[in-house]
Design a protein around this motif. Structure first.
Motif, short mmCIF file in Angstrom:
data_model
loop_
_atom_site.label_atom_id
_atom_site.label_comp_id
_atom_site.label_asym_id
_atom_site.label_seq_id
_atom_site.Cartn_x
_atom_site.Cartn_y
_atom_site.Cartn_z
N SER A 36 0.83 -1.20 0.00
CA SER A 36 0.00 0.00 0.00
C SER A 36 0.87 1.26 0.00
N LEU A 37 1.90 1.28 0.85
CA LEU A 37 2.80 2.43 0.91
C LEU A 37 3.59 2.55 -0.39
N ARG A 38 4.01 1.42 -0.95
CA ARG A 38 4.78 1.43 -2.20
C ARG A 38 3.96 2.07 -3.33
N THR A 39 2.67 1.71 -3.37
CA THR A 39 1.79 2.25 -4.41
C THR A 39 1.56 3.75 -4.21
N ALA A 40 1.31 4.14 -2.96
CA ALA A 40 1.08 5.56 -2.65
C ALA A 40 2.32 6.39 -2.98
N HIS A 41 3.50 5.84 -2.67
CA HIS A 41 4.75 6.55 -2.92
C HIS A 41 5.00 6.69 -4.42
N ALA A 42 4.60 5.68 -5.21
CA ALA A 42 4.80 5.73 -6.66
C ALA A 42 4.00 6.88 -7.27
N GLU A 47 11.01 13.54 -1.54
CA GLU A 47 12.46 13.67 -1.36
C GLU A 47 12.89 13.20 0.03
N LEU A 48 11.94 12.78 0.85
CA LEU A 48 12.27 12.35 2.21
C LEU A 48 13.06 11.04 2.19
N HIS A 49 13.85 10.84 3.24
CA HIS A 49 14.58 9.58 3.40
C HIS A 49 13.57 8.44 3.58
N VAL A 54 8.59 5.72 6.13
CA VAL A 54 8.03 4.57 6.85
C VAL A 54 7.60 4.98 8.26
N ALA A 55 8.41 5.77 8.94
CA ALA A 55 8.11 6.17 10.32
C ALA A 55 6.81 6.97 10.38
N GLU A 56 6.51 7.74 9.34
CA GLU A 56 5.29 8.55 9.33
C GLU A 56 4.03 7.69 9.35
N ARG A 57 4.15 6.41 8.97
CA ARG A 57 2.98 5.53 8.95
C ARG A 57 2.59 5.05 10.36
N LYS A 58 3.53 5.22 11.32
CA LYS A 58 3.27 4.81 12.72
C LYS A 58 2.82 3.35 12.82
N TRP A 59 3.52 2.49 12.08
CA TRP A 59 3.24 1.05 12.17
C TRP A 59 3.80 0.49 13.46
N LYS A 60 3.20 -0.59 13.94
CA LYS A 60 3.75 -1.33 15.06
C LYS A 60 4.48 -2.55 14.53
N PRO A 64 6.96 -9.50 18.56
CA PRO A 64 6.75 -9.13 19.98
C PRO A 64 7.94 -8.30 20.46
N PRO A 65 7.76 -7.30 21.32
CA PRO A 65 6.48 -6.93 21.97
C PRO A 65 5.66 -5.93 21.16
N HIS A 66 5.84 -5.91 19.84
CA HIS A 66 5.02 -5.09 18.94
C HIS A 66 5.12 -3.60 19.26
N LYS A 67 6.34 -3.12 19.43
CA LYS A 67 6.54 -1.70 19.72
C LYS A 67 6.38 -0.86 18.45
N LEU A 68 6.16 0.42 18.65
CA LEU A 68 5.99 1.34 17.54
C LEU A 68 7.29 1.42 16.73
N LEU A 69 7.15 1.38 15.41
CA LEU A 69 8.32 1.51 14.53
C LEU A 69 8.59 3.00 14.30
N HIS A 70 9.07 3.66 15.33
CA HIS A 70 9.41 5.07 15.18
C HIS A 70 10.76 5.19 14.50
N LEU A 71 11.16 6.41 14.23
CA LEU A 71 12.35 6.64 13.40
C LEU A 71 13.61 6.06 14.03
N GLU A 72 13.77 6.20 15.34
CA GLU A 72 14.98 5.68 15.98
C GLU A 72 15.02 4.15 15.91
N ALA A 73 13.85 3.51 16.12
CA ALA A 73 13.79 2.05 16.04
C ALA A 73 14.14 1.57 14.64
N LEU A 74 13.64 2.27 13.63
CA LEU A 74 13.94 1.91 12.24
C LEU A 74 15.41 2.14 11.92
N THR A 75 15.98 3.21 12.49
CA THR A 75 17.42 3.48 12.25
C THR A 75 18.27 2.37 12.85
#
Length: 596
Positions: A36-42, A47-49, A54-60, A64-75
């Protein structure tokens, strides 16, 4: 080596599509969400990294323990995937002058890299593009240093790239302006500072100095600092912030520039810029980046190497806290409310400087300040300007001290009087007089515990019968650092440590204690914020009988314990048992419990 390994090692910038493929492969994101994100981005190129997108989507996380995928976690995840160390950029731990001297701003901006550490053998460079390393060998050749690449948050790299180099540029240009004009490269007196201003090069309002001061204040607000210290030294000046009661060195500034910064702040605080030989006080009202109003109290002191300036930051938000937020327990709230609801008498708050006495008093006064009540204060200096109070400041130069201030306030038809501090017999007697004539008086004393406040008043020369007839109670307090709620973990308290803390008091070993861990939210300290611990002495008929000339605070203390008063360390021990703080923190600030 697999095809994917060879692909990852090729020189290139990260693409969103491959990041999404890896997230799906690692089980962190469902394929449907990624597609879904790939299609929307296309449809809407950005120009964002990729990590920011991805972090803007606020996915979990799918794991486990299903923490938020915030920017620092993704980095951190990307760093592990790329086989490079992860690095969180903490400005408090970076030597700005050293790292900005490694490579130019233009070169760093071109490759979106940021030096974060440098020593005689190695330079640590942060990047958000782990598969783009063409600059690494070039830098090793030019700098003759080993380059260590680390992966950091792309937003932090962009932000601090601008901040660090802009600040370094301002300091450098301010210093050059000074060097080209001042005698021997240093401003030695005010006349030279005026000459610099007239020459159009550098004065307290020079754009470079203004930029440094603006950055300093905003940075302090952002870091939750309670105090900013500008300290001249023999070689160069240093800037330190006090955060949660602990001082952190932030930056080193050439002494010449430090003088101009101090002058700029003194101008803002309407202080005498010419006078550098005597201490001065001032005040600044400014705004945070979010638009919140902040007040700073300024204090200068002449030292061997120049003027030292301390700015205490007062956030009006502290006054909207209720007593439970300050650290009061249910029983303490009830007892304190009972004390301060009396129509007349004296209530004393004791503790060393920086123990939160001002916050407690102001919060109490704000709680009591209703439209039908006249609240007047005499302070040295006025800590926070509050529209609901009538505040007067001590002016020793014209003979307006605490005692004469209280005398003046009594002619102003007050209901509640707050005296900043009882320091001498005359002030104590005037406070007693105010209480005897039907006013509620709140004040502070510098004593270690609550019972000692009674003996201190006797030592000042206040007759015992007057203390008996006016004193309602004493509150002794300290501030302890609280464990970071984001990373604290369950832990055990050693029995010997618990016995050392509680002494002769029989308090069960806690089963719900926590221990510090350290995360990005608390800058790896394991602690975030502070809370009060309290020892509350409420006067009773039995205690009043003990207040006689020459009485011993130990006798008062034993009777107060029998009536339910808890010493500071026991109040701290209860905070440990609640999982709020640690034994080490309580021991650090609270005096040992005496007796049962």
């Amino acid at each position: 080596m697999t095809h994917s390994d060879r692909t990852e090692k090729r020189e290139r910038r990260l693409e969103l599509a491959e990041v999404l493929d890896w997230l799906v492969a690692d089980g962190l994101v469902p394929k449907a969400e990624a597609d879904s994100l790939r299609t929307a981005h296309a449809r809407h190129r950005s120009e964002l990294h990729p990590l920011v997108i991805v972090a803007e989507r606020k996915w979990k996380s799918g794991k486990p323990p299903h923490k938020l995928l915030h920017l620092e976690a993704l980095t951190a995840w990307l760093a592990e995937r790329a086989g490079l160390p992860y690095h969180h950029i903490d400005p408090l731990k970076i030597d700005l002058s050293a790292v900005t001297g490694v490579i130019s701003n233009a070169y760093a901006a071109r490759f979106k890299i940021l030096p974060v550490e440098v020593n005689a053998h190695e330079a640590v460079i942060a990047t958000a593009e782990p598969f783009l390393a063409e600059w690494e060998k070039e830098l090793e050749r030019v700098l003759k240093l080993k380059i260590k690449r680390v992966v950091a948050n792309p937003v932090d790299i962009s932000r601090y790239l601008a901040e660090f180099y802009n600040l370094a540029r301002s300091v450098k240009r301010a210093s050059q302006s000074q060097d080209s004009t001042a005698i021997g490269g240093t401003i030695t007196n005010f006349e030279q500072l005026v000459q610099l201003g007239r020459s159009g090069k550098l004065d307290a309002n020079d754009q470079h100095v203004v930029h440094i001061v603006d950055w300093l204040l905003q940075y302090a607000f952002e870091q939750r600092a309670s105090d900013i210290h500008l300290e001249p030294r023999r070689e160069s000046g240093i800037v330190r912030f006090r955060i949660d009661g602990v001082l952190h060195q932030v930056y080193q500034i050439p002494n010449a520039v430090m003088g101009a910064i101090t002058s700029r702040i003194k101008v803002l605080g309407r202080m005498d810029v010419v006078e550098k030989r005597r201490p001065q006080d001032g005040r600044i009202k400014t705004m945070t980046a979010d638009g919140d109003e902040i007040e700073l109290r300024l204090s200068t002191m002449p030292t061997a190497f120049g003027e030292k300036l301390v700015m205490r930051i007062f956030n009006p938000d502290v006054l909207v806290k209720d007593f439970k937020e300050l650290g009061f327990g249910d029983a303490e709230v009830a007892r304190w409310d009972q004390m301060v609801s009396q129509p007349n008498g004296i209530i004393l708050v004791t503790g060393p400087t920086g123990s939160g006495k001002t916050t407690t008093l102001y919060s109490t006064l704000k709680h009591l300040a209703r439209p039908e009540v006249n609240v007047c204060t005499i302070e040295d200096p006025i800590e926070m300007v509050e529209p609901q109070f009538n505040q007067m400041q001590v002016q020793h130069g014209i003979g307006l001290d605490f005692a004469s201030g209280v005398r003046t306030l009594l002619r102003q038809d007050p209901d509640i009087v707050m005296v900043g501090e009882i320091r001498d017999r005359e002030t104590a007697e005037m406070a007693i007089q105010a209480a005897l004539t039907g006013h509620l008086v709140l004040s502070t004393l510098h004593t270690n515990d609550a019972p000692s406040a009674v003996t201190r008043m006797l030592e000042l020369g206040v007759p015992a019968y007057l203390i008996n007839s006016t004193l309602l109670g004493v509150l002794a307090q300290r501030l302890v650092r609280t464990l970071c709620p984001h990373c604290k973990e369950k832990g055990e308290v050693r029995e010997e440590d618990w016995k050392a803390l509680t002494g002769a008091w029989k308090v069960a070993l806690p089963t719900a204690a926590n221990q510090p861990v350290g995360c990005l939210e608390c800058r790896m300290t394991g602690y975030l914020g502070r809370v009060g611990i309290y020892e509350m002495l409420a006067m009773s008929p039995a205690l009043r009988k003990l207040i006689v000339p020459g009485c011993d605070s130990a006798v008062l203390r034993q009777q107060a314990y029998r009536e339910g008063m808890r010493p500071l360390r026991i109040a701290g021990a209860l905070k440990v048992a609640q999982g709020v703080t640690t034994v080490d923190e309580v021991v650090k600030v609270a005096p040992p419990s005496q007796g049962e």
